[in-house]
Design an enzyme around this catalytic site. Sequence first.
Site, PDB file in Angstrom:
ATOM      1  N   LYS A   1       0.739  -1.092  -0.466  1.00 51.18           N
ATOM      2  CA  LYS A   1       0.048  -0.014  -0.274  1.00 51.18           C
ATOM      3  C   LYS A   1       0.951   1.382   0.071  1.00 51.18           C
ATOM      4  O   LYS A   1       0.722   2.086  -0.561  1.00 51.18           O
ATOM      5  CB  LYS A   1      -0.506  -0.105   1.362  1.00 51.18           C
ATOM      6  CG  LYS A   1      -1.224  -1.095   1.320  1.00 51.18           C
ATOM      7  CD  LYS A   1      -2.715  -1.265   2.664  1.00 51.18           C
ATOM      8  CE  LYS A   1      -3.984  -2.165   2.219  1.00 51.18           C
ATOM      9  NZ  LYS A   1      -5.149  -2.796   2.935  1.00 51.18           N
TER      10      LYS A   1
ATOM     11  N   GLN B   1      -4.626  -1.719   9.599  1.00 54.96           N
ATOM     12  CA  GLN B   1      -4.079  -3.300   9.169  1.00 54.96           C
ATOM     13  C   GLN B   1      -5.073  -3.996   9.926  1.00 54.96           C
ATOM     14  O   GLN B   1      -4.556  -4.449  11.017  1.00 54.96           O
ATOM     15  CB  GLN B   1      -2.905  -3.295   8.591  1.00 54.96           C
ATOM     16  CG  GLN B   1      -2.184  -4.593   7.657  1.00 54.96           C
ATOM     17  CD  GLN B   1      -3.585  -4.039   6.546  1.00 54.96           C
ATOM     18  OE1 GLN B   1      -3.477  -3.391   5.445  1.00 54.96           O
ATOM     19  NE2 GLN B   1      -4.294  -5.967   5.936  1.00 54.96           N
TER      20      GLN B   1
ATOM     21  N   ASP C   1     -11.030   2.600   3.975  1.00 60.06           N
ATOM     22  CA  ASP C   1     -11.327   0.935   4.018  1.00 60.06           C
ATOM     23  C   ASP C   1     -12.592   1.050   4.282  1.00 60.06           C
ATOM     24  O   ASP C   1     -12.594  -0.523   3.355  1.00 60.06           O
ATOM     25  CB  ASP C   1     -10.930   0.003   5.132  1.00 60.06           C
ATOM     26  CG  ASP C   1      -9.626  -0.216   4.797  1.00 60.06           C
ATOM     27  OD1 ASP C   1      -9.367  -0.873   3.982  1.00 60.06           O
ATOM     28  OD2 ASP C   1      -8.887  -0.529   5.851  1.00 60.06           O
TER      29      ASP C   1
HETATM   30  N1  GUN Z   1      -6.681  -7.220   6.143  1.00 58.89           N
HETATM   31  C1  GUN Z   1      -6.707  -7.456   4.411  1.00 58.89           C
HETATM   32  N2  GUN Z   1      -7.099  -6.956   4.159  1.00 58.89           N
HETATM   33  C2  GUN Z   1      -7.812  -5.607   4.718  1.00 58.89           C
HETATM   34  C3  GUN Z   1      -7.756  -5.073   3.702  1.00 58.89           C
HETATM   35  O1  GUN Z   1      -8.413  -4.676   3.276  1.00 58.89           O
HETATM   36  N3  GUN Z   1      -8.223  -3.615   5.172  1.00 58.89           N
HETATM   37  C4  GUN Z   1      -7.422  -3.136   6.001  1.00 58.89           C
HETATM   38  N4  GUN Z   1      -7.266  -2.577   7.105  1.00 58.89           N
HETATM   39  N5  GUN Z   1      -6.642  -4.890   6.686  1.00 58.89           N
HETATM   40  C5  GUN Z   1      -6.810  -6.029   6.314  1.00 58.89           C
END
Ligand code: GUN
Length: 291
Positions: free
Chosen positions: A52, A96, A119
């Site tokens: 990211k 995350q 998100d």
């Molecule tokens: N863990 C797995 N996929 C995601 C996601 O799209 N966002 C976040 N914050 N954590 C994750």
Amino acid sequence: MELIDGKKTSEILQDEIAQEVLTLKDAGGKIPHLAAILVGHDGGSETYVAAKVKACERVGFKSTLIRFEDDITEEKLLQSISELNNNADLDGFIVQLPLPKHISEDKIIEAIDPRKDVDGFHAVNVGRMVAGMPAFISATPFGILELIRRYKIETAGKNCVVIGRSNIVGRPMSILLSQKGFDCTVTLCHSRTKDLKGICQKADIIVAALGIAEFLTADMVKEGAVVIDVGITRVKSETTKSGWKLLGDVKFDEVAPKCSFITPVPGGVGPMTIASLLYNTLLSSKKEIYK
Ligand code: GUN
């Protein structure tokens, strides 16, 4: 059968975002800024967050990574979220997941300002999405919709089966595909569904998001169906250099020949999720969701 190239589509979407950033910059506007909180050292989370941050660089966003050890208290984490909520330079941030067991993910998600919840996990964004209002839509369903749009896959009146009812993928996917513009007739299936095979056999579109490697087999899929594979299970492999390979929820080799369109794993839905997160951050910086 046409392979849906998520990697290429993600690159195209990221290039479009980068172009918008240049336009914003030229007009003297603010550069979009995304932050990520990473708690602990989970291998998968480390990889996702690094990807990211790298993607932010690629499109010209500012990014901030905030790391905590996995013994951080819930209170401290909530305090950090409050600071990010109040940081005027930040357009959006993510925490995350998964988080250590002593921290309530629900509490953490609810503490994020919905205006910065790129998100799309906060109940306000989920509620707005269900109501058909402008909302941050979570990255995986958003990415899948973008693939459907860009590959001009017909959805109106089609029977769509979504397998898996997670808050992040299956449930929002089922709602979005039923909304005006996509107009599918959606069946949401889960572990207690009876005659899943029979239901899948009638589907024009199948979204497999249950998290069981190679679950969907050729006998469950009708000729000409569209198959979207959300699964990513890492398994040991003797044929790869790394010793690991990724498997989707679809038994690709036998299902693919029956499909009109199918997403591969890797290189299908996965790469789209990061582009979707960047897109939400861009929307946030342009105040297009919350005016
Ligand atoms: N863990 C797995 N996929 C995601 C996601 O799209 N966002 C976040 N914050 N954590 C994750």
